[in-house]
Design an enzyme around this catalytic site. Sequence first.
Site, PDB file in Angstrom:
ATOM      1  N   LEU A 121       5.728   4.040  -3.534  1.00 21.89           N
ATOM      2  CA  LEU A 121       5.761   3.287  -4.801  1.00 21.89           C
ATOM      3  C   LEU A 121       4.873   3.980  -5.832  1.00 21.89           C
ATOM      4  CD1 LEU A 121       5.524  -0.549  -3.977  1.00 21.89           C
ATOM      5  CD2 LEU A 121       7.538   0.736  -4.717  1.00 21.89           C
ATOM      6  N   TYR A 173       0.818  -1.219   0.000  1.00 20.32           N
ATOM      7  CA  TYR A 173       0.000   0.000   0.000  1.00 20.32           C
ATOM      8  C   TYR A 173       0.851   1.269   0.000  1.00 20.32           C
ATOM      9  CZ  TYR A 173      -3.770  -3.195   0.876  1.00 20.32           C
ATOM     10  OH  TYR A 173      -4.670  -4.216   0.745  1.00 20.32           O
ATOM     11  N   SER A 174       2.084   1.139  -0.465  1.00 18.01           N
ATOM     12  CA  SER A 174       3.044   2.237  -0.341  1.00 18.01           C
ATOM     13  C   SER A 174       2.704   3.436  -1.233  1.00 18.01           C
ATOM     14  CB  SER A 174       4.431   1.709  -0.703  1.00 18.01           C
ATOM     15  OG  SER A 174       5.323   2.762  -0.915  1.00 18.01           O
ATOM     16  N   ASN A 175       2.510   4.609  -0.584  1.00 15.52           N
ATOM     17  CA  ASN A 175       2.349   5.852  -1.347  1.00 15.52           C
ATOM     18  C   ASN A 175       3.621   6.183  -2.119  1.00 15.52           C
ATOM     19  OD1 ASN A 175      -0.235   6.382  -0.433  1.00 15.52           O
ATOM     20  ND2 ASN A 175       0.444   7.697   1.258  1.00 15.52           N
TER      21      ASN A 175
END
Length: 302
Positions: A80, A76-78
């Site tokens: 990335l 869920y990385s912003n």
Amino acid sequence: MNEAPEASEALLPRPPSPLAEATDGRFAEHGVRLLLKRDDLVHPELAGNKWRKLAPNLRAAVAGGYPRLATFGGAYSNHLRATAAAGRLLGLETVGIVRGDELAGRPLNESLARCAADGMRLHFVSRARYRLKADPAALPGLLEAAGADGAYVVPEGGSNALALHGCAELGRELRGACDVAAVACGTGGTLAGLSAGLGAGQRAVGVPVVGGGFLEAEIRSLQAAAFGGPAGDWSLAEGFAHGGYARVPEALEVFAADFESRHGLPVERIYVAKLLWALLALTRAGAFPRGSTVAAVVTGRP
Ligand SMILES: *Cc1c(COP(=O)(O)O)cnc(C)c1O
């Protein structure tokens, strides 16, 4: 693939981001003025601090003629997402090394689907292999297995020395505008850079969204790498993680929805909601003297 740096400039954020007053009786009754530093509006397509942190790295990657960017993150990385979008805008290949090999071959969640739609190549690794990213001897093998050899490498969360310089700019934009600048902390990179950019007499407060503390040491080491030593006046306000990363208990959800309707601000739940909650709690606890102006950095949008 590589555009000239000048061509890429147009795609980078266009600071300063807007600074707006939020008239809110809950703060006013304690003599505190609340400002919202709208970093969620720093770029029309790419919101927030991830983009601020990436911008100097993107300049370095383009100037160095790197064919691709590689970076790391969870599902869920912003960070990335921001890297994938940056790659699309700048015409750079991107490779995302994603924590969790159990995700491979499964349908992508919305966040990873956006990364893929922006052209990011996703490479899923076990948690054990993911940890190798911090081992300089093992990193080349990890990159090669991901098809990312020769890549410009941005660390997880995007917090490296260049990123801190990007966030120091955010601090400089707030000079003279507030007594306290407050920001939610994941890796602490944004706080570390922001505090370095503030002027004399201003201080920064960070609100960790994950409990249990290596953050202070982490921030000191990030500042040492970027600025050669401690920079600015900063502190952490602990106790506002609400049960941990990405946990949004009902009370926080209610608070965030209410803040949205009071101020017309889309409140990102994982970081920004916890920051705003903490600022109200600190205000009620008397942490800011009457007459203080507190600027909350809105680091992203939902
Ligand atoms: C990543 C992120 C943060 C945390 O930034 P750090 O520099 O890692 O502390 C804060 N707000 C938002 C919206 C983010 O996406």
